[in-house]
Design a protein around this motif. Sequence first.
Motif, PDB file in Angstrom:
ATOM      1  N   ILE A  97      34.373  51.938  34.640  1.00  0.00           N
ATOM      2  CA  ILE A  97      34.481  52.635  35.927  1.00  0.00           C
ATOM      3  C   ILE A  97      35.963  52.808  36.259  1.00  0.00           C
ATOM      4  O   ILE A  97      36.838  52.410  35.494  1.00  0.00           O
ATOM      5  N   THR A 102      33.765  54.876  42.105  1.00  0.00           N
ATOM      6  CA  THR A 102      33.099  54.231  43.231  1.00  0.00           C
ATOM      7  C   THR A 102      33.348  54.940  44.546  1.00  0.00           C
ATOM      8  O   THR A 102      32.610  54.731  45.516  1.00  0.00           O
ATOM      9  N   TRP A 107      28.681  57.837  42.452  1.00  0.00           N
ATOM     10  CA  TRP A 107      28.427  56.392  42.434  1.00  0.00           C
ATOM     11  C   TRP A 107      26.983  56.085  42.818  1.00  0.00           C
ATOM     12  O   TRP A 107      26.335  55.235  42.204  1.00  0.00           O
ATOM     13  N   THR A 111      24.663  54.111  39.889  1.00  0.00           N
ATOM     14  CA  THR A 111      24.081  52.772  40.041  1.00  0.00           C
ATOM     15  C   THR A 111      22.663  52.703  39.477  1.00  0.00           C
ATOM     16  O   THR A 111      22.176  51.616  39.147  1.00  0.00           O
ATOM     17  N   MET A 148      37.566  49.531  45.107  1.00  0.00           N
ATOM     18  CA  MET A 148      36.577  49.695  44.042  1.00  0.00           C
ATOM     19  C   MET A 148      35.807  48.403  43.812  1.00  0.00           C
ATOM     20  O   MET A 148      34.559  48.384  43.801  1.00  0.00           O
ATOM     21  N   THR A 151      33.398  47.469  46.544  1.00  0.00           N
ATOM     22  CA  THR A 151      32.153  48.237  46.466  1.00  0.00           C
ATOM     23  C   THR A 151      31.208  47.653  45.423  1.00  0.00           C
ATOM     24  O   THR A 151      30.005  47.488  45.661  1.00  0.00           O
ATOM     25  N   VAL A 152      31.759  47.332  44.250  1.00  0.00           N
ATOM     26  CA  VAL A 152      30.940  46.786  43.163  1.00  0.00           C
ATOM     27  C   VAL A 152      30.392  45.412  43.535  1.00  0.00           C
ATOM     28  O   VAL A 152      29.188  45.141  43.375  1.00  0.00           O
TER      29      VAL A 152
END
Length: 489
Positions: A97, A102, A107, A111, A148, A151-152
């Motif tokens: 990524i 993201t 995104w 996912t 980023m 978010t992950v």
Amino acid sequence: MEKNMSGQRRLLALVAGLVLALLGSAGVQLAAAPAARASTGQFHGVNWADQRDNFLWDENVPIGLSKSDNYATTYTKATAVLKGFQGLGTNTVRFGINPQTTASSWWGSLTAAYDAASALGMNVMIAPWTPPDGSGRINGESAAFYRMWDTVIAKYGGKSNFYFDMINEPWGYGATELTNLAADWLAHYPAIPRGRMVIPGLWADQDICTVGADSRLNGTLLSIHLYTLGGETHPTAAEWAATFRSRLCGYADRAVLSEFGVPMNTGINYNGPRDGTNNVSYLYGLTDTVRSLGMGSLLWTGVKQADQTVGPGPCFNASCAITSLAGSGTNLSLTVTNQSGLDRFRYGWGLNDNPGGGSGGSGGVLRGAGSNRCLDVPGVSQADGTRLQIWDCNGGTNQQWAALSNGALQVYGSKCLDVPGHATASGTRVQIYTCNGGANQQWRLGSDGTVIGVESGLCLDVTGAATANATPVAIATCNGGTNQKWTRQ
């Protein structure tokens, strides 16, 4: 774009190789202790990359997926590809990524690929790539880097089968900078168990000595990469194994070989003699080592587009992919590009006991999924024209089929699975015949267990879906039935 990305990977490999050579010539100690036995053998898998490689200014889109797809379509496509990976024997997939991924609307669809892998019971490793500016650093993108990861982690931090690889191949950082960045990154996410956080090795993941020794990083996994693409050469598998161990510095118990690979598009036999050909010696050395140490390994790369072609040189997506993508829309499947290469990967994962080193492909039975019986040459006959059947698996030489790099399936070392007279009609009985390289003796091993005739396009079929001993075997129109599914063991 592929040419630019190939140059990026070639540059980092050359830089990393030069740095390691300089360290060695300066007398720097690269190996502090013998490599300990690993506890990372739960990872045997592939990288699923963008067609352009993962060094990107825009969103990362794994091969076979599309930014125009919604979540549901992405999930369906991803499930097909991931099941193909599982058919190779994998249980782990590593995704690339970047902050652009993201921060985009893609995104939300991407996912679905992660969720599909999780639903299939796979481990998922997520790793951001540095931007393609030649620096090997996140540079002024620190804020975006953490946005980023926020978010992950917010979405997947609570899932025990997700692993987070801080940054892929950060070749632009010195030892102090890299370990400080890693310590800061860990401090940002204290709730995530250290055993799910992956710290990259120094100089493009090629050396874990420094990160392994830093007490601030204790308990984390460590990522190491090793390739031949930087021009590194060793004449024997033993020397490749020694080089690999020297870069583990005794930290193999935490190490994952998260990228490695050699070209799979040259027709080379990776089950052949282990010494004398650099790529072959490399693959033996690494797969022997990860098996002996119990290390996890993820090959670069899992799949290429069917029409994606590059030269057989350094290891970029197309040349080193172990499978090729087939089909269209959501009806996707994978075909193996080099069975002998897959044999070596599976040996490293502990999934077969073929040590290789011979002049032919690896032998094993072809067991029918529907019958639980093996593809068999009746009466152990070696006569040309002997028609094949299924029979109770007994380990006999008449049931040992070697997958050769030219696509042939060979028994007795000289006879091949053959469609008589180059027939292409459904129902034609198959036989053995002296190997001659003909298209009627070439087969594609599908990731779904099918064995498909290259010339006919038909599947190896147990006639009538019967399960009794001595049932004839033929070619027939592929229909997805269990009587057309085979397992190599």
